[in-house]
Design a protein around this motif. Structure first.
Motif: not given
Length: 358
Positions: A212-238
């Motif tokens: 979550m970022n600023a009240g919104q869900l940026e991305q939902v997925g397994a840990a590996a998906d979020l780490y290896l295939r982030p969809q937004t700059e925020f997810v990639a950096g966080f």
């Protein structure tokens, strides 16, 4: 990983406003039956407010929340099939361990024989058998946390809600209780919804994570998906450390694209439509950058700084107009600042983000 058939918790277009301030903004989310789901994000992102709406401590301004197919809007907290564990445990200091765990069952007038059975089973599960007559004050922080968990799950809620329950504990105890929480969740096959700002905690325990970022869900997925295939700059950096790099698409092949950044060329796997000349931002994880002695295959870059952490080493490399960070397993300890090294990475390590996803 468990097999899921239905959504235990479903949020549809859920919003929450406090006055003119919108704290949660149109969240759509299905949490599967029997899964360990974490809401991850920085302070003020809306994750705790979302948890409180599921619990019934807050009502959504708009949208709907259902648990096991039943709409929960307007249903008071004591009528919902949920229970909560907070960072501040709110255990009863005047009651011993047994009576703390049994409190909810006694309130519901459960027969005494059943209370004995269920409390005994819970204390076995959280490994506190033999502590029944101990006072709460005599327990360690980790033991108190396990009493709170036993008290919450002994009522057999459909969903257990946990709001940063490990935040006040030291790192070693946090790690131990992460393992304990995961074990308990698997043994119970109960849906856990866990709120945390700690990415390591979320990744260690969760089947899936909602960032979550600023009240919104940026991305939902397994840990590996979020780490290896982030969809937004925020997810990639966080979620983990990364190099966020802006560039421009210079060539498009059948399976790869080329991006120019810092006067260098970065090849990426082509996963969606992009155009030549399009400005893009991409993520390149430090551990996916390969470093070798100068003269090898790859780009030749000067080494600005080197920091050793025992098992790993972090290197800062000079590129025109900036630096990028690489991480190795500590096998290049002879490299020193001022040296030139050969740097390369596989195309699949370059992940385009929102505005030009590969």
């Amino acid at each position: 990983m468990a097999s899921y058939e239905t959504g235990d918790v479903v949020l549809t277009a859920v919003e929450k406003c406090f006055g003119d301030s919108s704290v949660v903004k149109g969240i759509d989310l299905t949490i599967r039956k029997g899964e360990f789901f974490s809401l991850l994000g920085p302070s003020g992102c809306g994750k705790t407010t979302t948890l409180r709406m599921i619990a019934g401590l807050e009502e959504p301004t708009s949208g709907s929340i259902s648990i096991r197919g039943e709409r929960m809007n307007g249903v008071p907290i004591n009528k919902r099939p949920t229970n909560l564990v907070f960072q501040k445990l709110a255990l009863f200091p005047h009651l011993n361990v047994w009576d703390n765990v049994a409190f909810g069952l006694k309130l519901k007038r459960v027969p005494e024989a059943e209370i004995r059975t269920r409390v005994g089973e819970m204390l076995d599960m959280v490994r506190l058998s033999g502590f029944e007559s101990r006072s709460i004050a005599s327990l360690s922080g980790g033991q108190q946390q396990r009493v709170a968990i036993a008290r919450a799950v002994v009522n057999k809620p459909a969903v257990l809600l946990l709001d940063e329950p490990l935040g006040a504990l030291d790192l070693k105890l946090q790690t131990h209780l992460q393992e304990e929480l995961r074990r308990i969740q698997r043994e119970l096959a109960m849906t856990f919804v866990y709120v945390t700002h700690n990415q390591t905690e979320a990744m260690a325990m969760s089947d899936r994570i909602g960032v979550m970022n600023a009240g919104q869900l940026e991305q939902v997925g397994a840990a590996a998906d979020l780490y290896l295939r982030p969809q937004t700059e925020f997810v990639a950096g966080f979620v983990g450390q990364t190099n966020l790099i802006g560039g421009k698409v210079t060539a498009i092949g059948e399976t790869t694209i080329s991006i120019e950044a810092f006067g260098l060329t970065f090849d990426a796997v082509r996963r969606s439509a992009v155009e030549t000349g399009q400005a893009v931002t991409f993520s390149l994880r430090p551990e996916q950058i390969r470093i070798a002695q100068a003269g090898g295959a790859g780009i030749q870059l000067p080494l600005v700084d080197a920091t050793f952490f025992g098992a790993t080493a972090t290197y800062r490399l000079q590129v025109p107009g900036g630096t990028i960070v690489a991480q190795t397993q500590g096998d290049l300890q002879m490299l020193a600042p001022g040296q030139t090294v050969s740097v390369s990475w596989p195309p699949e390590a370059v992940v385009l983000l929102t505005g030009g996803q590969s």
